[in-house]
Enzyme design. Structure first.
Site, PDB file in Angstrom:
ATOM      1  N   SER A 138      14.203  16.914 -14.340  1.00 31.53           N
ATOM      2  CA  SER A 138      12.851  17.412 -14.045  1.00 31.53           C
ATOM      3  C   SER A 138      11.978  17.260 -15.284  1.00 31.53           C
ATOM      4  O   SER A 138      12.484  17.221 -16.414  1.00 31.53           O
ATOM      5  CB  SER A 138      12.944  18.899 -13.678  1.00 31.53           C
ATOM      6  OG  SER A 138      11.659  19.474 -13.627  1.00 31.53           O
ATOM      7  N   TYR A 151      16.057  27.572 -14.832  1.00 28.85           N
ATOM      8  CA  TYR A 151      15.918  26.241 -14.222  1.00 28.85           C
ATOM      9  C   TYR A 151      15.626  25.190 -15.302  1.00 28.85           C
ATOM     10  O   TYR A 151      16.293  24.150 -15.379  1.00 28.85           O
ATOM     11  CB  TYR A 151      14.797  26.264 -13.179  1.00 28.85           C
ATOM     12  CG  TYR A 151      14.537  24.922 -12.557  1.00 28.85           C
ATOM     13  CD1 TYR A 151      15.448  24.369 -11.671  1.00 28.85           C
ATOM     14  CD2 TYR A 151      13.382  24.192 -12.867  1.00 28.85           C
ATOM     15  CE1 TYR A 151      15.225  23.114 -11.097  1.00 28.85           C
ATOM     16  CE2 TYR A 151      13.151  22.952 -12.299  1.00 28.85           C
ATOM     17  CZ  TYR A 151      14.078  22.416 -11.414  1.00 28.85           C
ATOM     18  OH  TYR A 151      13.852  21.182 -10.861  1.00 28.85           O
TER      19      TYR A 151
HETATM   20  N1  NAP Z   1      10.333  19.310  -5.823  1.00 32.72           N
HETATM   21  C1  NAP Z   1      10.009  19.349  -7.100  1.00 32.72           C
HETATM   22  O1  NAP Z   1       8.854  19.696  -7.485  1.00 32.72           O
HETATM   23  C2  NAP Z   1      11.024  18.913  -8.128  1.00 32.72           C
HETATM   24  C3  NAP Z   1      10.562  18.594  -9.418  1.00 32.72           C
HETATM   25  C4  NAP Z   1      11.476  18.198 -10.373  1.00 32.72           C
HETATM   26  C5  NAP Z   1      12.813  18.111 -10.064  1.00 32.72           C
HETATM   27  N2  NAP Z   1      13.256  18.424  -8.811  1.00 32.72           N
HETATM   28  C6  NAP Z   1      14.699  18.324  -8.536  1.00 32.72           C
HETATM   29  O2  NAP Z   1      14.902  17.430  -7.471  1.00 32.72           O
HETATM   30  C7  NAP Z   1      16.157  17.716  -6.859  1.00 32.72           C
HETATM   31  C8  NAP Z   1      15.964  17.727  -5.356  1.00 32.72           C
HETATM   32  O3  NAP Z   1      15.114  18.806  -5.022  1.00 32.72           O
HETATM   33  P1  NAP Z   1      14.018  18.744  -3.863  1.00 32.72           P
HETATM   34  O4  NAP Z   1      12.704  18.926  -4.502  1.00 32.72           O
HETATM   35  O5  NAP Z   1      14.252  17.579  -3.008  1.00 32.72           O
HETATM   36  O6  NAP Z   1      14.359  20.124  -3.144  1.00 32.72           O
HETATM   37  P2  NAP Z   1      14.963  20.466  -1.714  1.00 32.72           P
HETATM   38  O7  NAP Z   1      14.141  19.851  -0.641  1.00 32.72           O
HETATM   39  O8  NAP Z   1      15.130  21.958  -1.721  1.00 32.72           O
HETATM   40  O9  NAP Z   1      16.398  19.765  -1.718  1.00 32.72           O
HETATM   41  C9  NAP Z   1      17.509  20.332  -2.358  1.00 32.72           C
HETATM   42  C10 NAP Z   1      18.770  19.726  -1.768  1.00 32.72           C
HETATM   43  O10 NAP Z   1      19.917  20.289  -2.443  1.00 32.72           O
HETATM   44  C11 NAP Z   1      20.869  20.695  -1.466  1.00 32.72           C
HETATM   45  N3  NAP Z   1      21.664  21.813  -1.962  1.00 32.72           N
HETATM   46  C12 NAP Z   1      21.221  23.019  -2.400  1.00 32.72           C
HETATM   47  N4  NAP Z   1      22.255  23.795  -2.724  1.00 32.72           N
HETATM   48  C13 NAP Z   1      23.395  23.072  -2.482  1.00 32.72           C
HETATM   49  C14 NAP Z   1      24.777  23.343  -2.592  1.00 32.72           C
HETATM   50  N5  NAP Z   1      25.247  24.527  -3.043  1.00 32.72           N
HETATM   51  N6  NAP Z   1      25.667  22.377  -2.239  1.00 32.72           N
HETATM   52  C15 NAP Z   1      25.225  21.179  -1.773  1.00 32.72           C
HETATM   53  N7  NAP Z   1      23.918  20.861  -1.651  1.00 32.72           N
HETATM   54  C16 NAP Z   1      23.024  21.801  -1.990  1.00 32.72           C
HETATM   55  C17 NAP Z   1      20.020  21.089  -0.250  1.00 32.72           C
HETATM   56  O11 NAP Z   1      20.774  20.930   0.960  1.00 32.72           O
HETATM   57  P3  NAP Z   1      21.483  22.098   1.793  1.00 32.72           P
HETATM   58  O12 NAP Z   1      20.586  23.308   1.736  1.00 32.72           O
HETATM   59  O13 NAP Z   1      21.599  21.491   3.168  1.00 32.72           O
HETATM   60  O14 NAP Z   1      22.797  22.299   1.124  1.00 32.72           O
HETATM   61  C18 NAP Z   1      18.933  20.023  -0.282  1.00 32.72           C
HETATM   62  O15 NAP Z   1      19.372  18.853   0.379  1.00 32.72           O
HETATM   63  C19 NAP Z   1      16.639  19.036  -7.441  1.00 32.72           C
HETATM   64  O16 NAP Z   1      17.628  18.783  -8.413  1.00 32.72           O
HETATM   65  C20 NAP Z   1      15.382  19.600  -8.084  1.00 32.72           C
HETATM   66  O17 NAP Z   1      15.675  20.446  -9.156  1.00 32.72           O
HETATM   67  C21 NAP Z   1      12.390  18.813  -7.837  1.00 32.72           C
END
Ligand code: NAP
Length: 260
Positions: A138, A151
């Site tokens: 991130s 985080y």
């Molecule tokens: N969105 C942003 O602004 C942003 C910015 C920078 C970085 N990121 C990073 O991008 C990555 C993806 O996030 P996103 O934004 O796409 O969020 P998201 O839509 O909430 O996706 C998170 C994913 O992680 C899975 N997950 C959560 N807990 C889990 C567990 N215990 N075991 C297996 N899978 C798990 C969830 O699936 P299930 O609930 O089905 O398990 C979901 O598919 C993360 O690492 C996040 O920190 C996001």
């Protein structure tokens, strides 16, 4: 349509957001992909759309489930040449007021599970002399983030680990990249309880989830150490590198206060 040097992939957190978007891009490019997350139904709906897709339901905070994913990554009969360590979540709020068990889960997922799967990936790929590992970090990894403190600390670990592994694997045929997105509208905001804070950011600060996914896949294919989607965030990461640490810290604290 993009073409990739990967023939098979495994994505954690493929049931929504950035992981789901990457799975769609890989599916459109004909890359057989293993989808990992806890919500089986979502993964099955996605898998139905592309030939060769496989569903692996796993809670990466369960030791047994994590071991199953490690085993799948290590398979020699059905080898995987791209692993995307994408599953992760955050928790917004004052550190001392947050549930310590939830923070424990966050560290276990963002740090422990990611490290274990990165290890499994490189152990399988380096002897083959070929492979790609994309760790989703991130922009929060580049500076302190008051009210998202744990985080940001987990993501600082991810970027640091990934840059070290990028150098370790130099010359092995294996490429290791950290994807560092800025604000991207996904389920992240509701899961991390940061919706109110996030909604105060202007439209130009938001990245499109498809662009983030495409940039990450393109950059790991090119063998880049860091992948930073969007000109705004590229500029910010460069500025963070030259701005005195105390000033960066103060500024990120002010941003949190005004965005309340
Ligand atoms: N969105 C942003 O602004 C942003 C910015 C920078 C970085 N990121 C990073 O991008 C990555 C993806 O996030 P996103 O934004 O796409 O969020 P998201 O839509 O909430 O996706 C998170 C994913 O992680 C899975 N997950 C959560 N807990 C889990 C567990 N215990 N075991 C297996 N899978 C798990 C969830 O699936 P299930 O609930 O089905 O398990 C979901 O598919 C993360 O690492 C996040 O920190 C996001």
């Amino acid at each position: 349509m993009a073409t990739y040097p990967f023939t098979s992939a495994l994505i954690t957190g493929a049931s929504s957001g950035i992981g789901e978007s990457m799975a769609n891009l890989l599916g459109q490019a004909g890359v057989a992909t293993v989808l990992v997350a806890r919500r089986t139904e979502r993964l099955e709906q996605l898998a139905d759309r592309y030939p060769g897709f496989e569903v692996l339901t796993a809670d990466l905070n369960s030791t047994d489930d994590l071991a199953t994913v490690v085993e799948r990554i290590g398979s020699e009969t059905d080898a995987i040449d791209l692993v995307v360590n994408n599953a992760g979540f955050g928790t917004s709020g004052m550190f001392h007021e947050l549930d310590p068990d939830r923070l424990d889960d966050e560290i276990r997922l963002n740090v422990r599970a990611l490290t274990r799967l990165a290890h499994a990936a490189l152990r399988a790929m380096i002897p083959r002399g070929r492979g790609f590992l994309l760790n989703v970090s991130s922009m929060a990894s580049f500076q302190p983030a008051p009210k998202l403190a744990v985080y940001a600390a987990t993501k600082a670990y991810v970027t640091n680990l990934t840059e070290s592994l990028h150098e370790e694997t130099r010359g092995t045929g294996v490429h290791v990249t950290a994807l560092c997105p800025g604000l991207t509208k996904t389920e992240f905001q509701s899961v991390s309880n940061s919706e109110a804070y996030a909604s105060s950011y202007p439209a130009f600060a938001w990245l499109k989830v498809g662009d983030v996914a495409a940039t990450g896949l393109a950059d790991v294919a090119k063998g880049r150490a860091l992948s930073i989607p969007g000109a705004l965030y590229k500029g910010m990461s460069m500025a963070a590198g030259v701005t005195p640490r105390g000033l960066t810290r103060r500024l990120s604290s002010l941003v949190q206060r005004t965005a309340k």
